[in-house]
Structures are given as C-alpha cells and as structure tokens.
Motif scaffolding. Structure first.
Motif, PDB file in Angstrom:
ATOM      1  N   ASN A 169      37.079  25.866  40.879  1.00 12.44           N
ATOM      2  CA  ASN A 169      37.492  25.198  39.629  1.00 12.44           C
ATOM      3  C   ASN A 169      36.332  25.525  38.607  1.00 12.44           C
ATOM      4  OD1 ASN A 169      38.585  23.443  37.722  1.00 12.44           O
ATOM      5  ND2 ASN A 169      38.947  21.862  39.311  1.00 12.44           N
ATOM      6  N   ASP A 170      36.570  25.184  37.324  1.00 15.32           N
ATOM      7  CA  ASP A 170      35.428  25.121  36.485  1.00 15.32           C
ATOM      8  C   ASP A 170      34.229  24.722  36.985  1.00 15.32           C
ATOM      9  OD1 ASP A 170      33.706  24.782  34.151  1.00 15.32           O
ATOM     10  OD2 ASP A 170      34.988  23.090  33.271  1.00 15.32           O
ATOM     11  N   SER A 171      33.176  25.538  36.717  1.00 16.15           N
ATOM     12  CA  SER A 171      31.790  25.274  37.299  1.00 16.15           C
ATOM     13  C   SER A 171      31.146  23.986  36.977  1.00 16.15           C
ATOM     14  CB  SER A 171      30.827  26.471  37.050  1.00 16.15           C
ATOM     15  OG  SER A 171      30.506  26.746  35.645  1.00 16.15           O
ATOM     16  N   LYS A 172      31.610  23.725  35.839  1.00 12.88           N
ATOM     17  CA  LYS A 172      30.865  22.496  35.329  1.00 12.88           C
ATOM     18  C   LYS A 172      31.414  20.927  36.333  1.00 12.88           C
ATOM     19  CE  LYS A 172      32.345  23.243  31.028  1.00 12.88           C
ATOM     20  NZ  LYS A 172      32.852  24.470  31.193  1.00 12.88           N
ATOM     21  N   GLN A 173      32.497  21.178  36.724  1.00 12.50           N
ATOM     22  CA  GLN A 173      33.329  20.193  37.640  1.00 12.50           C
ATOM     23  C   GLN A 173      32.704  20.187  38.967  1.00 12.50           C
ATOM     24  OE1 GLN A 173      35.174  18.001  35.996  1.00 12.50           O
ATOM     25  NE2 GLN A 173      35.047  19.289  34.342  1.00 12.50           N
ATOM     26  N   LEU A 174      31.693  21.206  39.392  1.00 13.41           N
ATOM     27  CA  LEU A 174      31.193  21.376  40.799  1.00 13.41           C
ATOM     28  C   LEU A 174      29.683  20.764  40.723  1.00 13.41           C
ATOM     29  CD1 LEU A 174      32.838  24.673  41.703  1.00 13.41           C
ATOM     30  CD2 LEU A 174      33.719  22.573  42.152  1.00 13.41           C
ATOM     31  N   SER A 175      29.532  20.355  42.017  1.00 11.54           N
ATOM     32  CA  SER A 175      27.992  19.824  42.138  1.00 11.54           C
ATOM     33  C   SER A 175      27.178  21.439  42.264  1.00 11.54           C
ATOM     34  CB  SER A 175      27.848  19.104  43.556  1.00 11.54           C
ATOM     35  OG  SER A 175      28.294  19.988  44.713  1.00 11.54           O
ATOM     36  N   PRO A 198      44.375  45.375  27.641  1.00 11.62           N
ATOM     37  CA  PRO A 198      45.119  44.294  27.364  1.00 11.62           C
ATOM     38  C   PRO A 198      44.440  43.036  27.883  1.00 11.62           C
ATOM     39  CG  PRO A 198      46.484  45.898  28.549  1.00 11.62           C
ATOM     40  CD  PRO A 198      45.037  46.437  28.496  1.00 11.62           C
ATOM     41  N   GLN A 199      44.581  41.701  27.108  1.00 14.84           N
ATOM     42  CA  GLN A 199      43.957  40.558  27.295  1.00 14.84           C
ATOM     43  C   GLN A 199      44.807  39.572  27.068  1.00 14.84           C
ATOM     44  OE1 GLN A 199      40.890  39.832  24.068  1.00 14.84           O
ATOM     45  NE2 GLN A 199      41.172  42.017  23.791  1.00 14.84           N
ATOM     46  N   LEU A 200      44.322  38.366  27.747  1.00 13.77           N
ATOM     47  CA  LEU A 200      44.810  37.038  27.290  1.00 13.77           C
ATOM     48  C   LEU A 200      43.877  36.073  27.145  1.00 13.77           C
ATOM     49  CD1 LEU A 200      47.468  35.320  27.266  1.00 13.77           C
ATOM     50  CD2 LEU A 200      47.493  34.969  29.561  1.00 13.77           C
ATOM     51  N   SER A 201      43.734  35.425  26.196  1.00 17.95           N
ATOM     52  CA  SER A 201      42.770  34.339  25.849  1.00 17.95           C
ATOM     53  C   SER A 201      43.158  32.991  26.289  1.00 17.95           C
ATOM     54  CB  SER A 201      42.422  34.191  24.428  1.00 17.95           C
ATOM     55  OG  SER A 201      41.218  33.208  24.354  1.00 17.95           O
ATOM     56  N   LEU A 202      42.666  32.184  27.141  1.00 20.60           N
ATOM     57  CA  LEU A 202      43.203  30.953  27.654  1.00 20.60           C
ATOM     58  C   LEU A 202      42.159  29.823  27.252  1.00 20.60           C
ATOM     59  CD1 LEU A 202      44.342  31.882  31.419  1.00 20.60           C
ATOM     60  CD2 LEU A 202      45.872  31.601  29.187  1.00 20.60           C
ATOM     61  N   ILE A 203      42.601  28.625  26.521  1.00 20.56           N
ATOM     62  CA  ILE A 203      41.702  27.752  26.227  1.00 20.56           C
ATOM     63  C   ILE A 203      41.583  26.883  27.534  1.00 20.56           C
ATOM     64  CG2 ILE A 203      41.453  25.572  25.039  1.00 20.56           C
ATOM     65  CD1 ILE A 203      41.539  28.232  23.290  1.00 20.56           C
ATOM     66  N   LYS A 204      40.279  26.730  27.815  1.00 17.91           N
ATOM     67  CA  LYS A 204      39.976  25.882  29.044  1.00 17.91           C
ATOM     68  C   LYS A 204      40.318  26.686  30.384  1.00 17.91           C
ATOM     69  CE  LYS A 204      39.600  21.144  27.232  1.00 17.91           C
ATOM     70  NZ  LYS A 204      40.193  19.874  27.548  1.00 17.91           N
ATOM     71  N   GLY A 205      40.383  27.985  30.038  1.00 17.39           N
ATOM     72  CA  GLY A 205      40.780  28.991  31.152  1.00 17.39           C
ATOM     73  C   GLY A 205      40.112  28.905  32.341  1.00 17.39           C
ATOM     74  N   ASP A 206      38.825  28.357  32.489  1.00 15.36           N
ATOM     75  CA  ASP A 206      38.138  28.239  34.109  1.00 15.36           C
ATOM     76  C   ASP A 206      38.880  26.886  34.703  1.00 15.36           C
ATOM     77  OD1 ASP A 206      37.251  25.971  32.132  1.00 15.36           O
ATOM     78  OD2 ASP A 206      35.304  26.619  32.309  1.00 15.36           O
ATOM     79  N   ALA A 207      39.780  26.145  34.064  1.00 20.14           N
ATOM     80  CA  ALA A 207      40.506  25.127  35.036  1.00 20.14           C
ATOM     81  C   ALA A 207      42.058  25.665  35.016  1.00 20.14           C
ATOM     82  CB  ALA A 207      40.668  23.998  34.173  1.00 20.14           C
ATOM     83  N   ALA A 262      37.795  30.896  36.809  1.00 18.73           N
ATOM     84  CA  ALA A 262      36.920  30.095  37.456  1.00 18.73           C
ATOM     85  C   ALA A 262      35.874  30.776  38.279  1.00 18.73           C
ATOM     86  CB  ALA A 262      37.962  28.973  38.221  1.00 18.73           C
ATOM     87  N   ALA A 263      36.221  31.684  38.800  1.00 12.89           N
ATOM     88  CA  ALA A 263      35.130  32.630  39.512  1.00 12.89           C
ATOM     89  C   ALA A 263      34.103  33.231  38.833  1.00 12.89           C
ATOM     90  CB  ALA A 263      36.000  33.379  40.316  1.00 12.89           C
ATOM     91  N   ALA A 264      34.589  33.758  37.594  1.00 10.45           N
ATOM     92  CA  ALA A 264      33.523  34.056  36.718  1.00 10.45           C
ATOM     93  C   ALA A 264      32.856  32.970  36.150  1.00 10.45           C
ATOM     94  CB  ALA A 264      34.445  34.751  35.422  1.00 10.45           C
ATOM     95  N   ALA A 288      28.728  33.133  36.233  1.00  5.96           N
ATOM     96  CA  ALA A 288      27.785  33.121  35.304  1.00  5.96           C
ATOM     97  C   ALA A 288      26.866  31.994  35.326  1.00  5.96           C
ATOM     98  CB  ALA A 288      28.796  33.114  34.039  1.00  5.96           C
ATOM     99  N   LYS A 289      27.433  30.617  35.716  1.00  6.48           N
ATOM    100  CA  LYS A 289      26.475  29.603  35.494  1.00  6.48           C
ATOM    101  C   LYS A 289      25.436  29.584  36.597  1.00  6.48           C
ATOM    102  CE  LYS A 289      25.608  25.110  35.184  1.00  6.48           C
ATOM    103  NZ  LYS A 289      24.539  24.729  34.496  1.00  6.48           N
ATOM    104  N   VAL A 290      25.728  30.128  37.888  1.00  5.42           N
ATOM    105  CA  VAL A 290      24.684  30.212  38.768  1.00  5.42           C
ATOM    106  C   VAL A 290      23.784  31.368  38.519  1.00  5.42           C
ATOM    107  CG1 VAL A 290      24.181  30.716  41.388  1.00  5.42           C
ATOM    108  CG2 VAL A 290      25.980  29.392  40.562  1.00  5.42           C
ATOM    109  N   THR A 291      24.203  32.353  37.972  1.00  4.50           N
ATOM    110  CA  THR A 291      23.155  33.534  37.561  1.00  4.50           C
ATOM    111  C   THR A 291      22.230  33.150  36.599  1.00  4.50           C
ATOM    112  OG1 THR A 291      24.844  34.998  38.026  1.00  4.50           O
ATOM    113  CG2 THR A 291      23.129  35.737  36.469  1.00  4.50           C
ATOM    114  N   ARG A 292      22.823  32.320  35.602  1.00  6.45           N
ATOM    115  CA  ARG A 292      21.801  31.711  34.415  1.00  6.45           C
ATOM    116  C   ARG A 292      20.972  30.643  34.948  1.00  6.45           C
ATOM    117  NH1 ARG A 292      20.766  28.233  30.403  1.00  6.45           N
ATOM    118  NH2 ARG A 292      19.996  29.307  28.633  1.00  6.45           N
ATOM    119  N   ASP A 293      21.317  29.796  35.942  1.00  4.76           N
ATOM    120  CA  ASP A 293      20.570  28.689  36.445  1.00  4.76           C
ATOM    121  C   ASP A 293      19.308  29.187  37.247  1.00  4.76           C
ATOM    122  OD1 ASP A 293      22.236  26.673  35.325  1.00  4.76           O
ATOM    123  OD2 ASP A 293      22.891  25.978  37.003  1.00  4.76           O
ATOM    124  N   HIS A 294      19.629  30.383  38.027  1.00  4.97           N
ATOM    125  CA  HIS A 294      18.422  31.037  38.894  1.00  4.97           C
ATOM    126  C   HIS A 294      17.500  31.654  37.757  1.00  4.97           C
ATOM    127  CE1 HIS A 294      21.208  31.724  42.687  1.00  4.97           C
ATOM    128  NE2 HIS A 294      20.821  30.445  42.405  1.00  4.97           N
TER     129      HIS A 294
END
Length: 256
Positions: free
Chosen positions: A103-109, A176-185, A191-193, A197-203
């Motif tokens: 899911n969205d990285s912000k929703q996970l511990s 070709p692309q599709l933009s999704l609002i709240k796409g990580d959910a 969601a994988a991206a 991104a989150k863990v890479t930046r935190d490290h």
C-alpha cells in the motif's frame, strides 16, 4: 488433540473445506471454538488483503490486456521537507507478483516498509532512482525538481517502459502515461515505487544525520518539526537545507 495442537494445526489450514474444520465445529470445548473463531478471522483478513491487492492491480491488468508489457509505477517522496533531496522511484513489477499488504508507504510502519523494500528490490524487473539535491531544488523550484527526479528515475532503468502509471503528476515524455490521484493507494506499481522512494530517502537522511548530527535528520527526515526548527534557529542552515523554503529562507534573510 489438545488446544495447543489444534491451534498449531489451524495455523497451517487455509482451505475452509478442510475436513478438520467440520470436525472441530462439532467439538464442544470452549477453547476449541475460540481457536476456530480466531482462525476464521485470520482467513477473512487474508481474503480482504488479497481482494485489496487485486483491486490495486486493476490498472496493470487493463494495460496488459491492451498489449502493454513493461508497466512502470512512478512515485516521489520529499517535496515538503526543509532539507535533503527529493527522491523519485520507477518500478516495473513482474507478472505474478504478490505482496499482501502492499500500500501507500505512508500507511505502513517503518519495519514493514523495510521488509517490503527488500522484497521489491529482489523481485522487481527494473528499478530506477532519481535524486535531485537541495541546491537544484532551489534553482528549479520543487515542482520542476520533482518532475526531473521522475524522468531521471525512468532513464536510470535498463529498459524503457511501455506505459507509465504516475502518482498525481504528468511528465513530458513520449511514453504513454496515466496520472492517478492518490495512485499509491490505487496501483501496486505506484505503491511499490512509493516504498522504494521512501526507504531510499530515509536511508539517505539517516546518513546525513551522522554528517550533520546537530539537526536530528534521522528523527524527522528533514521535515519542519519543532525539533528541526529549533536546531535551525540555533545552528543556522547546513549545505543540504533548501534555501528557498520558509523558514530557512526567513532565517537567511534575518526576518525571524
């Protein structure tokens, strides 16, 4: 069987039509019925998790049906902090990929993010990372820097994707692309991206905390917490602070 053995047996059963289940339903012991209820709740939770995962595969399945094979999810992290880079990740997942709870990285511990990060690193077909540092963010502005990070992430992959699924952003690219609002959910690829991104930046910010210990970057990852603002007032900005972001800009101009 005693209750402990029944609990062990139930932990191995995922089929609701297993003969043991019917047998246990006839067992009048309260402990047995309690274990059955616990087992049913676990099964229902797993069913809901799988259903959610299937829902988040909707866009990928639709694009695959249209003939696209390399579908790339793209997300970023770090638009809001006062310090550090903005990081974008581009991820192409293989067919048959399944990671329950993705899911969205912000929703996970933090612990779960780290676990998922390593699984995605091992199983993804392709991963690209784009990183735009604070000085370039100041030069470009955060919106343009975010788009550049995303484009850099695509370019870093060894193979160009067929189609992009992007979290709330449109990119200047022939792909070709599709933009999704709240796409990580909504998309497993986004969601994988998001997690990568989150863990890479935190490290990275944890490393910056060692280089600049007075700011506590490992505690807030560069966001404008009370601890961070207090450190800024005491020590002033360091090289990884974004000089066009308030209150860093205000401190430099002497207005606060």
């Amino acid at each position: 069987m005693n209750i402990q053995e029944i609990e062990r047996q139930l932990s191995l059963i995922t089929d609701p039509y297993n003969p043991l289940i019917e047998e246990l339903k006839k067992d009048k012991r309260k402990g047995v019925q309690k274990q059955l209820i616990k087992w049913e709740k676990r099964l229902e939770k797993e069913r809901q998790t799988r259903k959610k995962f299937q829902q988040m595969m909707m866009y990928e399945k639709q694009l695959k049906a249209e003939g696209y094979q390399l579908i790339c999810g793209i997300d970023e992290v770090g638009r809001g902090p006062l310090a550090g880079p903005v990081i974008a990740a581009a991820v192409i997942l293989p067919d048959g990929f399944y990671l329950p709870g993705l899911n969205d990285s912000k929703q996970l511990s933090e612990k779960r993010r780290e676990e998922y990060f390593h699984i995605i690193q091992e199983e993804a077909q392709h991963i690209g990372i784009g990183q735009i540092e604070a000085d370039e963010i100041d030069r470009l502005n955060i919106y343009q820097a975010t788009k550049k990070a995303m484009l850099d992430a695509i370019q870093e992959m060894k193979m160009m994707p067929d189609h992009l699924l992007i979290d709330a952003m449109k990119l200047e690219t022939p792909c070709p692309q599709l933009s999704l609002i709240k796409g990580d959910a909504k998309s497993i690829s986004i969601a994988a991206a998001s997690i990568v991104a989150k863990v890479t930046r935190d490290h990275l910010m944890q490393k910056m905390a060692i280089q600049y210990p007075e700011y506590g970057f490992d505690q807030h990852m560069g966001y404008g917490t009370a601890l961070h603002i207090e450190a800024l007032k005491q020590y002033g900005p360091c090289p990884i602070h974004r000089k066009t972001f308030a209150p860093v800009k205000d401190l430099l101009e002497g207005t606060i």
